[in-house]
Design a protein around this motif. Structure first.
Motif, mmCIF file in Angstrom:
data_model
loop_
_atom_site.group_PDB
_atom_site.id
_atom_site.type_symbol
_atom_site.label_atom_id
_atom_site.label_comp_id
_atom_site.label_asym_id
_atom_site.label_seq_id
_atom_site.Cartn_x
_atom_site.Cartn_y
_atom_site.Cartn_z
ATOM 1 N N LYS A 48 0.829 -1.206 0.000
ATOM 2 C CA LYS A 48 0.000 0.000 0.000
ATOM 3 C C LYS A 48 0.862 1.254 0.000
ATOM 4 C CE LYS A 48 -3.539 2.384 2.727
ATOM 5 N NZ LYS A 48 -4.381 2.320 3.961
ATOM 6 N N HIS A 49 1.948 1.226 0.754
ATOM 7 C CA HIS A 49 2.800 2.412 0.874
ATOM 8 C C HIS A 49 4.019 2.355 -0.047
ATOM 9 C CE1 HIS A 49 0.747 4.238 4.373
ATOM 10 N NE2 HIS A 49 0.433 2.988 4.662
ATOM 11 N N ASN A 50 4.105 1.306 -0.871
ATOM 12 C CA ASN A 50 5.214 1.153 -1.822
ATOM 13 C C ASN A 50 6.568 1.233 -1.122
ATOM 14 O OD1 ASN A 50 6.325 0.718 -4.382
ATOM 15 N ND2 ASN A 50 6.500 2.909 -4.797
ATOM 16 N N ILE A 51 6.714 0.459 -0.065
ATOM 17 C CA ILE A 51 7.969 0.429 0.686
ATOM 18 C C ILE A 51 8.463 -1.011 0.800
ATOM 19 C CG2 ILE A 51 7.609 2.552 2.011
ATOM 20 C CD1 ILE A 51 6.450 0.936 4.274
ATOM 21 N N VAL A 52 9.760 -1.159 0.999
ATOM 22 C CA VAL A 52 10.372 -2.467 1.183
ATOM 23 C C VAL A 52 11.244 -2.422 2.429
ATOM 24 C CG1 VAL A 52 10.344 -3.007 -1.265
ATOM 25 C CG2 VAL A 52 12.364 -1.915 -0.284
ATOM 26 N N GLN A 53 11.538 -3.598 2.974
ATOM 27 C CA GLN A 53 12.281 -3.654 4.225
ATOM 28 C C GLN A 53 13.435 -4.652 4.148
ATOM 29 O OE1 GLN A 53 8.925 -4.531 6.934
ATOM 30 N NE2 GLN A 53 9.116 -2.445 7.667
ATOM 31 N N ILE A 54 14.454 -4.373 4.949
ATOM 32 C CA ILE A 54 15.588 -5.277 5.097
ATOM 33 C C ILE A 54 15.821 -5.470 6.588
ATOM 34 C CG2 ILE A 54 18.059 -5.601 4.719
ATOM 35 C CD1 ILE A 54 17.821 -3.868 2.235
ATOM 36 N N SER A 55 15.776 -6.735 7.024
ATOM 37 C CA SER A 55 16.041 -7.060 8.420
ATOM 38 C C SER A 55 17.414 -7.702 8.544
ATOM 39 C CB SER A 55 14.971 -8.012 8.962
ATOM 40 O OG SER A 55 15.278 -8.407 10.288
ATOM 41 N N VAL A 56 18.021 -7.554 9.715
ATOM 42 C CA VAL A 56 19.391 -8.049 9.934
ATOM 43 C C VAL A 56 19.432 -9.338 10.741
ATOM 44 C CG1 VAL A 56 20.237 -5.675 9.888
ATOM 45 C CG2 VAL A 56 19.785 -6.753 12.096
ATOM 46 N N ILE A 57 18.283 -9.964 11.013
ATOM 47 C CA ILE A 57 18.264 -11.032 12.012
ATOM 48 C C ILE A 57 18.566 -12.419 11.466
ATOM 49 C CG2 ILE A 57 16.656 -9.751 13.459
ATOM 50 C CD1 ILE A 57 14.415 -11.563 12.512
ATOM 51 N N SER A 58 18.603 -12.581 10.139
ATOM 52 C CA SER A 58 18.778 -13.922 9.579
ATOM 53 C C SER A 58 20.224 -14.389 9.639
ATOM 54 C CB SER A 58 18.286 -13.962 8.128
ATOM 55 O OG SER A 58 16.894 -13.802 8.082
ATOM 56 N N ILE A 59 20.390 -15.691 9.620
ATOM 57 C CA ILE A 59 21.711 -16.314 9.652
ATOM 58 C C ILE A 59 22.487 -15.947 8.387
ATOM 59 C CG2 ILE A 59 22.889 -18.556 9.521
ATOM 60 C CD1 ILE A 59 20.624 -19.660 11.283
ATOM 61 N N GLY A 60 23.792 -15.667 8.550
ATOM 62 C CA GLY A 60 24.652 -15.377 7.400
ATOM 63 C C GLY A 60 24.418 -14.023 6.771
ATOM 64 N N PHE A 61 23.829 -13.101 7.513
ATOM 65 C CA PHE A 61 23.485 -11.787 6.971
ATOM 66 C C PHE A 61 24.683 -11.089 6.347
ATOM 67 C CE2 PHE A 61 23.422 -7.193 7.439
ATOM 68 C CZ PHE A 61 22.233 -6.842 6.831
ATOM 69 N N GLU A 62 25.832 -11.126 7.007
ATOM 70 C CA GLU A 62 26.970 -10.308 6.603
ATOM 71 C C GLU A 62 27.370 -10.534 5.141
ATOM 72 O OE1 GLU A 62 27.065 -10.873 11.037
ATOM 73 O OE2 GLU A 62 26.713 -12.148 9.289
ATOM 74 N N LYS A 63 27.613 -11.788 4.770
ATOM 75 C CA LYS A 63 28.060 -12.088 3.410
ATOM 76 C C LYS A 63 26.944 -11.863 2.393
ATOM 77 C CE LYS A 63 31.703 -15.408 4.541
ATOM 78 N NZ LYS A 63 32.188 -16.806 4.368
ATOM 79 N N ILE A 64 25.721 -12.237 2.773
ATOM 80 C CA ILE A 64 24.601 -12.095 1.844
ATOM 81 C C ILE A 64 24.315 -10.626 1.576
ATOM 82 C CG2 ILE A 64 22.164 -12.611 1.457
ATOM 83 C CD1 ILE A 64 22.568 -14.991 3.419
ATOM 84 N N PHE A 65 24.386 -9.800 2.624
ATOM 85 C CA PHE A 65 24.117 -8.373 2.426
ATOM 86 C C PHE A 65 25.224 -7.720 1.607
ATOM 87 C CE2 PHE A 65 24.195 -3.875 3.574
ATOM 88 C CZ PHE A 65 22.907 -3.528 3.192
ATOM 89 N N GLU A 66 26.446 -8.184 1.764
ATOM 90 C CA GLU A 66 27.548 -7.660 0.949
ATOM 91 C C GLU A 66 27.259 -7.890 -0.538
ATOM 92 O OE1 GLU A 66 32.360 -8.402 0.415
ATOM 93 O OE2 GLU A 66 31.356 -8.992 2.284
ATOM 94 N N ARG A 67 26.739 -9.075 -0.858
ATOM 95 C CA ARG A 67 26.380 -9.384 -2.251
ATOM 96 C C ARG A 67 25.176 -8.556 -2.703
ATOM 97 N NH1 ARG A 67 25.436 -15.551 -2.090
ATOM 98 N NH2 ARG A 67 24.600 -15.105 -4.162
ATOM 99 N N LEU A 68 24.196 -8.389 -1.806
ATOM 100 C CA LEU A 68 23.044 -7.559 -2.149
ATOM 101 C C LEU A 68 23.482 -6.122 -2.427
ATOM 102 C CD1 LEU A 68 19.933 -7.119 -2.347
ATOM 103 C CD2 LEU A 68 19.986 -6.576 0.103
ATOM 104 N N SER A 69 24.397 -5.597 -1.636
ATOM 105 C CA SER A 69 24.883 -4.226 -1.824
ATOM 106 C C SER A 69 25.590 -4.079 -3.161
ATOM 107 C CB SER A 69 25.835 -3.845 -0.682
ATOM 108 O OG SER A 69 25.170 -3.844 0.549
ATOM 109 N N GLU A 70 26.401 -5.083 -3.517
ATOM 110 C CA GLU A 70 27.084 -5.046 -4.811
ATOM 111 C C GLU A 70 26.062 -5.051 -5.942
ATOM 112 O OE1 GLU A 70 30.421 -7.572 -7.410
ATOM 113 O OE2 GLU A 70 29.709 -8.338 -5.473
#
Length: 513
Positions: free
Chosen positions: A480-502
């Motif tokens: 409804k508000h056209n927004i998306v979210q990213i949470s930090v609580i999942s396992i292996g966040f560090e490496k996966i988020f690095e790839r998402l950022s790239e």
């Protein structure tokens, strides 16, 4: 980095026309040559183009189309006549599969395969059909396509009618180990096997686990009592509101909201027929403390309730300024701490009631809801399953799965170290280029951020899915508000988020370039 997206820009469509020409005029002689060396497909306006990039260079493509007749219908007749009925419920056609000659390697085809399976699955197609050029038959079969008709075409270009079913998408996804990484605010993936699945909630072993879990919860919260329930955070809040109704009877309360979950808490309070006034703010706007004091100083209110960590915006509503006012005017504070409990250290010692769950920041399985309190509950006529006084009298009045208790206990034993882990992950997120789109000026608790992407990047979340990154965007309030979210609580966040950022940086460069 190899990655893919759905084509949306004029530059991409121009690159597609060039690659079409190179492939289907110069390499496979299906069309006449022209001086512009561009080939615009006759179904261009109906096609959805999936394109593959190597960094910022487009190196491959294909097109999806689900309007009839398919080009394959024109060649062999209605395709349903040659297929089993169950695969024809919702068909699409894949066309124009093309890869630049210098990039015909396993990584490009793997990227295409992953995107095809994800797209077909997410769009709920029952199958995709294709005219597979015979010299690439081996490739199509490796992708999971199966021949369903006789060879067609000319001596210069012969094709096989082929189909990729939804079932084959699942099979092929398993074979290539297609991994999707989620950035959801729960549930959290569990790597350890579940224990005590056969332990009775009436056994001594269970009560040992139960007592230890409660002790850990009380230590982490600084509350005096805690009661676990089997259910979600919504259930915990219903229990809290039911107890408010019992403890304060017809006394009026004050409810604050500056996001989806504060507003939901108000709707739940209305269902309990609680007497309250409301202060509703814009999403992400801080509570107005001057306005709050003007309400409290009237002496009209016996309780106040709000959401501590407003998941919909990523904003944390600071407890201390509110507690300072409520102490001054002798008002009881009841707080939804579902998203904040376990995300960072804070005390519930001065809260009248508070709620939390197992499946958010602390990283355990979803399924347990907790109500914290600092006094024994008064008599309550709420239904037994949500009756806090009934739980106090009978300790574990209903079935409480031992494996949930054991799993939550294991997660709690990682504290206080987990606080530092979540803070480090949150800093990683805030230092990334994605953080410029946070809808609150300062994301304030290490659990989640909410992003409002500009129109040019509005397809980012959907394109991220094609690359195995699942942002939190499916809830109705997010759409409804056209927004998306990213949470930090999942396992292996560090490496996966690095790839998402790239991926995001390359994506942004392509869109803006």
């Amino acid at each position: 980095m190899y990655w893919c997206k759905i084509a949306t820009t004029d530059k991409e469509f121009d690159e597609i026309a060039k690659l079409n020409y190179e492939t289907f005029v110069e390499e496979i002689p299906q069309h006449q040559s022209n001086e512009e060396r561009r080939l615009v497909d006759r179904f261009h306006d109906e096609n959805t183009y999936l394109v593959v990039y190597k960094d910022t260079e487009m190196v491959g493509m294909l097109a999806f189309r689900d309007k009839r007749p398919f080009s394959l219908d024109e060649k062999i007749g209605k395709v349903e006549l040659k297929l089993d009925k169950e695969v024809c419920e919702k068909l699409c056609e894949i066309r124009l599969l093309a890869v630049k000659k210098d990039y015909r390697n396993g990584r490009v085809f793997s990227q295409l395969a992953k995107a095809i399976y994800t797209y077909v699955y997410n769009k709920e197609y029952s199958a995709a059909v294709i005219s597979g050029i015979t010299k690439e038959e081996k490739l199509y079969r490796r992708l999971g396509f199966q021949q369903f008709g006789e060879m067609i075409g000319t001596a210069e270009a012969t094709f096989l009618p082929m189909i990729l079913t939804r079932e084959n998408c699942d099979v092929m996804s398993e074979q290539i180990r297609l991994k999707q990484h989620n950035f959801f605010p729960g549930p959290v993936e569990q790597l350890q096997p579940l224990e005590h699945t056969g332990t009775s909630h009436r056994s001594t072993k269970f009560f040992t686990l139960y007592k230890e879990m409660n002790n850990q919860l009380l230590h982490l919260s600084s509350a005096k009592y805690v009661t676990p329930f089997v259910g979600t955070g919504t259930l915990a809040n219903d229990v809290m509101l039911g107890q408010i109704k019992a403890d304060f009877k017809d006394s009026k309360g004050l409810m604050l909201a500056n996001g989806e979950f504060g507003e939901r808490l108000m709707r739940q309070a209305e269902n309990w027929k609680l007497s309250f006034d409301s202060c509703t703010y814009k999403w992400g706007e801080a509570f107005n403390l001057l306005e709050l004091e003007q309400h409290l100083c009237t002496g009209e209110y016996k309780w106040i309730s709000f959401v501590h960590g407003e998941t919909s915006t990523g904003m944390c509503n600071d407890l201390e300024p509110v507690l300072k006012l409520t102490r001054k005017y002798n008002v009881n504070v009841c707080v939804d701490c579902i998203s904040t409990f376990g995300a960072f250290p804070f005390s519930m010692e001065q809260l009248y009631l508070a709620t939390a769950v197992s499946g958010k920041a602390i990283g355990a399985l979803s399924g347990l809801a907790f109500v914290f309190l600092n006094q024994k509950p008064s008599s309550n006529d709420a239904p037994l399953y949500v009756n806090l006084e009934h739980y106090f009298k009978h300790t574990v009045p209903f079935t409480l799965p031992a494996y949930l208790v054991s799993n939550t206990l294991s997660a709690l034993q990682l504290y206080p170290t987990r606080f530092d882990i979540l803070k480090s992950r949150f800093d990683q997120l805030l230092y990334s280029s994605l953080s410029q789109y946070c809808i609150v000026e300062k994301a304030t608790y290490p659990m989640i951020v909410t992003l409002k992407l500009p129109k040019a990047l509005s397809n980012f979340s959907e394109d991220a899915k094609l690359n195995g990154f699942l942002l939190h965007d499916e809830s109705s309030y997010l759409k409804k508000h056209n927004i998306v979210q990213i949470s930090v609580i999942s396992i292996g966040f560090e490496k996966i988020f690095e790839r998402l950022s790239e991926f995001f940086n390359l994506y942004q460069e392509v869109i803006e370039g």
